[in-house]
Scaffold this motif. Structure first.
Motif, short mmCIF file in Angstrom:
data_model
loop_
_atom_site.label_atom_id
_atom_site.label_comp_id
_atom_site.label_asym_id
_atom_site.label_seq_id
_atom_site.Cartn_x
_atom_site.Cartn_y
_atom_site.Cartn_z
N ASP A 125 0.82 -1.21 0.00
CA ASP A 125 0.00 0.00 0.00
C ASP A 125 0.86 1.27 0.00
N THR A 139 2.40 4.60 -0.83
CA THR A 139 1.86 5.70 -1.64
C THR A 139 2.91 6.25 -2.59
N GLU A 163 5.41 8.38 -0.70
CA GLU A 163 6.39 7.58 0.05
C GLU A 163 7.43 6.99 -0.90
#
Length: 444
Positions: free
Chosen positions: A351, A353, A356
């Motif tokens: 997950d 992003t 990130e």
């Protein structure tokens, strides 16, 4: 639609290879190059090495068309659903994508080693087509193990089958069907590849000793690929980030079957001696490692429109790539706790992003991991060309190999090697035996 029509329609959209000029020095047993001002030699099909030289990709595609049409016909005789869902997808995937790097390496190694005479051109094309099919097997299975939704700008095979049956089966059942279909589709591609090689080995025009050597290399290559893939997924599951281990997995999973073994096959088909074969294998191993390290960089830093798959897939899946292993080692050596925490947080996070991922990229650049990997790629590329220049090769075809190895590594080719032959390195055991020690990990 008939299988042959499907293959013909798909093949019509394939890219064709660059045209090549006449060979500077004709291969033994091949037709001599025309004298200046004379008419070009008559082309007599894909068993004419000069015709193949002009368009290697096109010749390989035609061989693939023949193999795939025969395979599709057999599958359609068994069951139309199986043929439509599995065989047609494998055929379409094989003919519609890829740069045919492995195929071109086989061909130009064959030519550079003086092969391409009667019967050898057709054998080279059959081996090249088999490698394209085993590449299909590897990619289909790899996408499934990585849960990758995209490949070559479109849905991966397991995702495509899942979508096809989404309305006919509950969600979990459709996903399981997609996964099962990918396993079987990859197996079918491997079966077709093995069939192509078996037909080649049974060819009465192929000398028995050549057939034996081809079989030994083919058998070893398949096992190498499985071993490398397992090291990849096992390292992913255990979060093993070691530069040495990452290089070993890259060598087995990708470097050898992408570059080294295609060059090996071409040399064997040409009847090359042991020193020449070994020099080509060493050149291929270095270039193959550089190819995989470049792929690791591209996964994180390249435009997904160019790679055909989402950015950061290796990071999200927790792949123990050389890039990430180097980053971890550099951060640990510098006592950079922030970098180590970022790596621990990001690697394996499905997950993650986009922001990130951007932060991770910036950190890898800041601690010098990207520069170090780029430097290693350049060093491996130079080593590859030095090994190539040490081989006793036909000059024109050797030049084509130099360009192809540079394309494979994503680095500019060095200045052309001087014309004429180069001294071969001293023998170092059977040409099937891989290098040992530091050579196994790319002479780091």
């Amino acid at each position: 639609m008939r299988s042959t029509q499907v293959i013909g329609r798909m093949a019509a959209d394939l890219p064709r290879g660059p045209r090549a000029g006449p060979l500077g020095a004709p291969a033994p047993g091949a037709r001599p190059a025309p004298a200046p001002g004379s008419a070009p030699p008559e082309r007599d099909g894909d068993d004419d090495p000069y015709a193949v030289d002009d368009d290697v990709v096109g010749a390989v595609n035609r061989e693939l068309e023949r193999l795939l049409a025969a395979g599709l016909a057999r599958c359609r005789d068994l069951d139309p659903v199986f043929a439509d869902d599995i065989a047609e997808r494998i055929a379409r995937f094989t003919v519609q994508g890829g740069r045919r790097i492995r195929s071109r390496l086989v061909w130009w190694a064959l030519r550079a080693c003086g092969g391409g005479g009667a019967g050898r051109a057709g054998a080279g094309l059959r081996m090249a087509a088999a490698l394209e099919l085993i590449q299909t097997c590897a990619l289909v299975h790899d996408d499934l193990m990585d849960a990758a939704p995209l490949r070559r700008g479109g849905p991966s095979l397991h995702a495509d089958v899942t979508h096809q049956y989404a309305g006919a089966a509950p969600g979990p059942a459709a996903r399981q069907l997609g996964a099962s279909a990918a396993v079987l589709a990859g197996d079918l591609a491997l079966v077709w590849a093995d069939d192509a090689v078996a037909d080649l080995l049974l060819d009465r025009h192929l000398p028995p000793h050549t057939a034996h050597r081809l079989h030994e290399v083919w058998r070893g290559m398949r096992t190498e690929m499985v071993a490398g893939q397992y090291l990849d997924v096992q390292g992913q599951a255990t979060a093993a980030l070691s530069p040495t281990r990452a290089l070993r997995a890259a060598r087995l999973k990708s470097a050898q079957y992408t570059v080294e073994r295609p060059l090996h096959f071409g040399a064997v088909l040409a009847g090359a001696d042991t020193p020449t074969t070994r020099a080509l294998c060493l050149a291929g191993r270095r270039a193959g490692l550089a190819f995989q390290l470049r792929d690791d960089l591209d996964d994180l830093f390249a435009d997904p429109r160019a790679t055909g798959k989402p950015t950061g897939g290796d990071v999200r899946q927790g792949k123990p790539t050389y890039l990430l292993a180097v980053a971890h080692a550099l951060a640990a050596r510098a006592g950079d706790r922030a970098a180590l925490d970022l790596l621990e947080h990001a690697v394996g996070r499905t997950d993650l992003t986009g922001a990130e991922l951007d932060g991770l990229r910036a950190r890898l650049v800041a601690i010098g991991a990207r520069d170090l990997v780029q430097a290693k790629i350049a060093r491996l590329a130079r080593q590859s060309l030095r090994h190539l220049d040490a081989a006793d090769l036909e000059p024109y075809a050797a030049t084509r190999l130099r360009r192809l190895l540079a394309e494979t590594t994503g680095t500019p080719p060095d200045a052309p090697a001087p014309p004429g032959r180069h001294p071969a390195p001293p023998p170092a055991g059977p040409d099937q035996a891989p290098p040992t020690g530091a050579e196994q990990e790319g002479a780091r």
